[in-house]
Design a protein around this motif. Structure first.
Motif, PDB file in Angstrom:
ATOM      1  N   ILE A 155       0.843  -1.203   0.000  1.00 12.27           N
ATOM      2  CA  ILE A 155       0.000   0.000   0.000  1.00 12.27           C
ATOM      3  C   ILE A 155       0.874   1.248   0.000  1.00 12.27           C
ATOM      4  N   ARG A 156       1.879   1.267   0.849  1.00 13.06           N
ATOM      5  CA  ARG A 156       2.762   2.432   0.954  1.00 13.06           C
ATOM      6  C   ARG A 156       3.481   2.714  -0.362  1.00 13.06           C
ATOM      7  N   CYS A 158       2.946   1.437  -3.472  1.00 10.60           N
ATOM      8  CA  CYS A 158       2.077   1.666  -4.633  1.00 10.60           C
ATOM      9  C   CYS A 158       1.558   3.107  -4.629  1.00 10.60           C
ATOM     10  N   ALA A 159       1.168   3.600  -3.456  1.00 13.30           N
ATOM     11  CA  ALA A 159       0.705   4.992  -3.367  1.00 13.30           C
ATOM     12  C   ALA A 159       1.832   5.957  -3.716  1.00 13.30           C
ATOM     13  N   SER A 163       1.926   8.481  -7.027  1.00 17.58           N
ATOM     14  CA  SER A 163       1.766   9.898  -6.709  1.00 17.58           C
ATOM     15  C   SER A 163       2.316  10.858  -7.763  1.00 17.58           C
TER      16      SER A 163
END
Length: 173
Positions: A155-156, A158-159, A163
């Motif tokens: 999650i970290r 991929c975000a 971005s």
């Protein structure tokens, strides 16, 4: 593209072992210089590399990996007491007792440790390195360590990888 993903895997593994390597900066630089790299693939590859590196710390804290003899002897040798060592021992006594209490609390409440570890995997607060070692010390099940850690790190990253593209699209509007 595959070459960059392999490089990202190596940098992620290295950053997990050596905290001075910043994988977040590498991801941002890579995505900014080559926007054709899929953010999802990059996030998953980096999460796998980070977790593979942190697994070594987890196993060492758990006692499954033993330090080489020269490091073990150096860490556990008996040293003659000196005033400086005694002052240091007195100063760190409070921290050691706090860490012992935290470790005992984590063993009594495994869900609390899992939640803290998952939050750390996503946000980095508390530091992910510390929660990795603490997870090993309290003998968190390896399946929970790998599952929660991979999901949080994915999650970290991929975000983070998505971005720059997200912001560039907003700037075009």
């Amino acid at each position: 593209m595959v070459g960059w993903l392999c490089a990202a895997l190596g940098v992620a593994f290295g950053s997990a072992i050596i905290p001075l390597i910043n994988v977040e900066l590498f991801i941002l630089g890579l995505v900014a210089s080559d926007p054709d790299i899929p953010w999802l693939a990059l996030g998953i590859v980096v999460a796998a590399g980070q977790l593979a590196g942190k697994l070594l710390y987890y196993l060492a804290a758990r006692g499954s990996i033993h330090l080489p003899k020269f490091l073990h002897d150096r860490l556990h040798r008996q040293r003659p007491p000196t005033p400086r060592r005694e002052r240091w021992r007195a100063r760190t006594k409070r921290i050691r007792s706090w860490l012992d209490a935290l470790r005992e609390r984590c063993q009594r409440h495994p869900a609390w440790m899992t939640g803290t570890y998952g939050l750390s995997a996503i946000t980095g607060i508390p530091p992910y390195m510390a929660t990795t070692v603490l997870a090993g010390l309290v003998h968190m099940p390896m399946s929970v360590f790998l599952g929660v850690g991979f999901a949080g790190r994915a999650i970290r990253f991929c975000a983070l990888a998505a971005s720059p593209a997200l912001f560039s699209e907003w700037l075009r509007l």
